[in-house]
Motif scaffolding. Structure first.
Motif, PDB file in Angstrom:
ATOM      1  N   ARG A   1       8.461  -5.253   6.657  1.00 57.26           N
ATOM      2  CA  ARG A   1       9.184  -5.466   7.741  1.00 57.26           C
ATOM      3  C   ARG A   1       9.514  -4.063   8.352  1.00 57.26           C
ATOM      4  O   ARG A   1       9.714  -3.782   9.471  1.00 57.26           O
ATOM      5  CB  ARG A   1      10.671  -5.842   7.131  1.00 57.26           C
ATOM      6  N   GLU A   2       9.159  -2.959   7.692  1.00 59.11           N
ATOM      7  CA  GLU A   2       9.327  -1.709   8.102  1.00 59.11           C
ATOM      8  C   GLU A   2       8.409  -0.627   7.329  1.00 59.11           C
ATOM      9  O   GLU A   2       7.779  -1.179   6.464  1.00 59.11           O
ATOM     10  CB  GLU A   2      10.714  -1.280   7.800  1.00 59.11           C
ATOM     11  N   ASP A   3       8.086   0.557   7.670  1.00 59.09           N
ATOM     12  CA  ASP A   3       7.678   1.529   6.827  1.00 59.09           C
ATOM     13  C   ASP A   3       8.186   1.559   5.414  1.00 59.09           C
ATOM     14  O   ASP A   3       9.661   1.818   5.232  1.00 59.09           O
ATOM     15  CB  ASP A   3       7.385   2.832   7.404  1.00 59.09           C
ATOM     16  N   ILE A   4       7.327   1.374   4.417  1.00 56.33           N
ATOM     17  CA  ILE A   4       8.127   1.261   2.998  1.00 56.33           C
ATOM     18  C   ILE A   4       7.339   2.308   2.339  1.00 56.33           C
ATOM     19  O   ILE A   4       5.889   2.109   2.296  1.00 56.33           O
ATOM     20  CB  ILE A   4       7.905   0.011   2.510  1.00 56.33           C
ATOM     21  N   GLN A   5       7.975   3.058   1.494  1.00 57.95           N
ATOM     22  CA  GLN A   5       7.451   3.915   0.436  1.00 57.95           C
ATOM     23  C   GLN A   5       7.459   3.310  -0.968  1.00 57.95           C
ATOM     24  O   GLN A   5       8.457   3.096  -1.495  1.00 57.95           O
ATOM     25  CB  GLN A   5       8.174   5.500   0.403  1.00 57.95           C
ATOM     26  N   ILE A   6       6.305   3.068  -1.605  1.00 56.13           N
ATOM     27  CA  ILE A   6       6.136   2.280  -2.746  1.00 56.13           C
ATOM     28  C   ILE A   6       5.829   3.285  -3.846  1.00 56.13           C
ATOM     29  O   ILE A   6       5.254   4.307  -3.427  1.00 56.13           O
ATOM     30  CB  ILE A   6       5.751   1.044  -2.892  1.00 56.13           C
ATOM     31  N   ASN A   7       6.121   3.242  -5.178  1.00 48.40           N
ATOM     32  CA  ASN A   7       5.579   3.896  -6.405  1.00 48.40           C
ATOM     33  C   ASN A   7       4.642   3.031  -7.160  1.00 48.40           C
ATOM     34  O   ASN A   7       5.173   1.685  -7.402  1.00 48.40           O
ATOM     35  CB  ASN A   7       6.840   4.555  -7.212  1.00 48.40           C
ATOM     36  N   SER A   8       3.737   3.531  -7.760  1.00 48.29           N
ATOM     37  CA  SER A   8       2.946   3.071  -8.917  1.00 48.29           C
ATOM     38  C   SER A   8       3.490   4.053 -10.054  1.00 48.29           C
ATOM     39  O   SER A   8       4.573   4.686  -9.802  1.00 48.29           O
ATOM     40  CB  SER A   8       1.363   3.278  -8.666  1.00 48.29           C
ATOM     41  N   HIS A   9       2.807   3.974 -11.120  1.00 43.74           N
ATOM     42  CA  HIS A   9       3.085   4.806 -12.067  1.00 43.74           C
ATOM     43  C   HIS A   9       2.838   6.412 -11.913  1.00 43.74           C
ATOM     44  O   HIS A   9       3.700   7.155 -12.271  1.00 43.74           O
ATOM     45  CB  HIS A   9       2.263   4.651 -13.484  1.00 43.74           C
ATOM     46  N   GLU A  10       1.936   6.720 -11.209  1.00 47.90           N
ATOM     47  CA  GLU A  10       1.631   8.116 -10.928  1.00 47.90           C
ATOM     48  C   GLU A  10       1.927   8.702  -9.581  1.00 47.90           C
ATOM     49  O   GLU A  10       1.971   9.747  -9.324  1.00 47.90           O
ATOM     50  CB  GLU A  10       0.113   8.313 -11.124  1.00 47.90           C
TER      51      GLU A  10
END
Length: 479
Positions: free
Chosen positions: A359-368
């Motif tokens: 819906r918007e710019d999203i910052q996601i994480n993996s493990h690293e």
């Protein structure tokens, strides 16, 4: 811009999402050929994880040109990045049930049924709230109707074993699943006594196939892959091929599900729309899910061997004896049985693919690392990778029957089969399966019924287009 989940609040280095989409038109076709024929789904994702050294990357997703709105996705394949797909405040779920492809609404009476609606659409809350209320209302009927539906399975299974030395569990399980769900929603009316007759499973099977064939491979060795690829993945097959049978199914639910449809109107729903949604819930969400889950469950339990069988039989029979029958109280005592069901859903989830649009710019994480997904990009999750994340689950590729016992219960938040965490409950504001608890209960019940009758059993298992094919080879009756 926001981050994706409580686990990902730590600061990690921002990395550009690796991967790509190749040449227009040809890139999606190449990825589709790799996915279905050259590599298969697991190898397709594994080779790219290794190539990009990342569990988050860009790729094309099936079915590709002609039927996909846009085949370009950002794949999230670990347990930390995957839950972004559940956060409906940050992702949109409109028309993404089947990913980059959406079947014609002809298959659901011209309506976009609840499963295809975004949570921001007004009718979503009404439809999901209606279904949730009906499942709660029918709660006390779950066990007796299922036990009635499953009663013939074992007689038929034993007859087939005696005659042929084998029994196709998939066919028997499909009949049980359809009979149960029809009786549940149609005032305990047997489908054999209605216009549906004995064709319920074949109708739903054809309906499901025609809707979902662009997402399938038949795996027929005598058919050249390019022939199958052309006929299944180039253009949708017409609803006309199942129209008359679907109408009979709809008419049966309209007539015998009248009590439920009366309640739908109290929720402000149109009766016709509610009935098509009810058929979809029964046929796609429930029958379709059990069609995959039941054989997978029996396959993994059979493969685990006699020691697990002995432990399950002991737990189940003791609990049933203590509670005076197969009751909710008895089932709540079956901790090993519970763990076995969740382990099956972890290692072979009935719905492997999940999708959403940012819906918007999203910052996601993996493990690293962390990654920036832009507004409007399609996010794709391959659940069997996320729920076999070796950084979360020890011996992740192995079936560990008691994985979720004791302290292992803390890992349930990483079981995602229901389009949400197993530790959370569905609401009208999310897309988690409203029948989540019912599905878990039915999986437990099939084990209960098996081990009340048998001490152990053996099967042969192979893979077909919608999951495992399980052939029962022997059973040892309870001593």
């Amino acid at each position: 811009m926001s981050s994706s989940s409580p686990e990902s609040q730590q600061l990690l280095p921002l990395r550009e999402i690796p991967g790509g989409y190749g040449l227009p038109f040809f890139g999606p076709i190449k990825d589709r050929r790799d996915f279905y024929y050259n590599e298969g789904p697991d190898k397709f994702f594994k080779t790219r994880v290794e190539k990009y050294k990342s569990t988050v990357f860009r790729t094309n997703m099936i079915p590709g040109p002609f039927m996909a709105q846009n085949p370009k996705v950002v794949a999230v394949l670990d347990a930390i990045s995957f839950p972004i797909l559940f956060d409906t405040s940050k992702v949109e779920k409109k028309n993404v049930l089947d990913g980059t492809y959406m079947p014609s609404t002809d298959f659901s009476g011209g309506y976009r049924v609840c499963a295809f609606l975004d949570t921001t659409e007004p009718s979503h809350a009404a439809l999901k709230g209606f279904f949730s209320s009906q499942l709660a209302h029918l709660h006390n009927k779950f066990i007796p109707i299922f036990r009635s539906s499953v009663s013939e399975l074992f007689t038929t299974l034993e007859d087939q074993l005696s005659k042929d030395g084998k029994s196709n569990l998939n066919k028997l399980g499909d009949k049980v699943s359809f009979d149960f769900i029809f009786r549940l929603f149609c005032d305990n009316k047997s489908p054999e006594e209605t216009v549906v007759g004995s064709k319920g499973t074949s109708t739903f099977d054809r309906w499901l196939f025609l809707m979902l064939c662009p997402l399938m491979s038949l795996g027929l060795k005598f058919v050249p892959s390019f022939v199958e690829d052309f006929f299944l993945h180039t253009f949708p097959l017409p609803f006309l091929l199942v129209k008359s049978d679907y109408q009979k199914m709809y008419d049966a639910f309209w007539k015998h599900g009248s009590k439920i449809l009366d309640e739908a109107e109290k929720f402000g729903l149109k009766r016709d729309e509610a009935c098509h949604n009810l058929v979809f819930l029964a046929g796609f969400s429930t029958y379709g899910g059990m069609k995959v889950l039941f054989p997978a469950l029996i396959k993994w339990v059979a493969a685990a061997g006699e020691d697990l069988h002995r432990r399950l039989a002991g737990e189940i029979r003791t609990a049933v004896k203590e509670e005076g029958g197969v009751t909710f109280a008895a089932i709540n005592k079956m901790s090993l049985t519970n763990s076995v069901v969740y382990e099956t859903m972890r290692i072979e989830p009935p719905v492997p693919y999940q999708y959403a649009k940012a819906r918007e710019d999203i910052q996601i994480n993996s493990h690293e690392s962390s990654f920036l997904i832009k507004k409007g990009e399609m996010i794709f999750g391959y659940q069997p990778f996320a729920t076999k994340d070796p950084k979360i689950f020890e011996n992740a590729e192995e079936f560990v029957a008691d994985r979720f016992l004791g302290e292992g219960e803390k890992l349930l938040k990483y079981v995602y089969w229901s389009n949400g965490r197993e530790t959370e409950n569905p609401t009208v504001n999310d897309k988690q399966c409203p029948g989540k608890d019912l599905v878990v209960l039915l999986a437990k019940l099939i084990l209960v019924e098996f081990f009340l009758k048998y001490d152990t059993f053996t099967v042969e298992a192979s893979t077909i287009m919608l999951g495992p094919l399980v052939i029962v080879k022997s059973v040892t009756k309870a001593s």
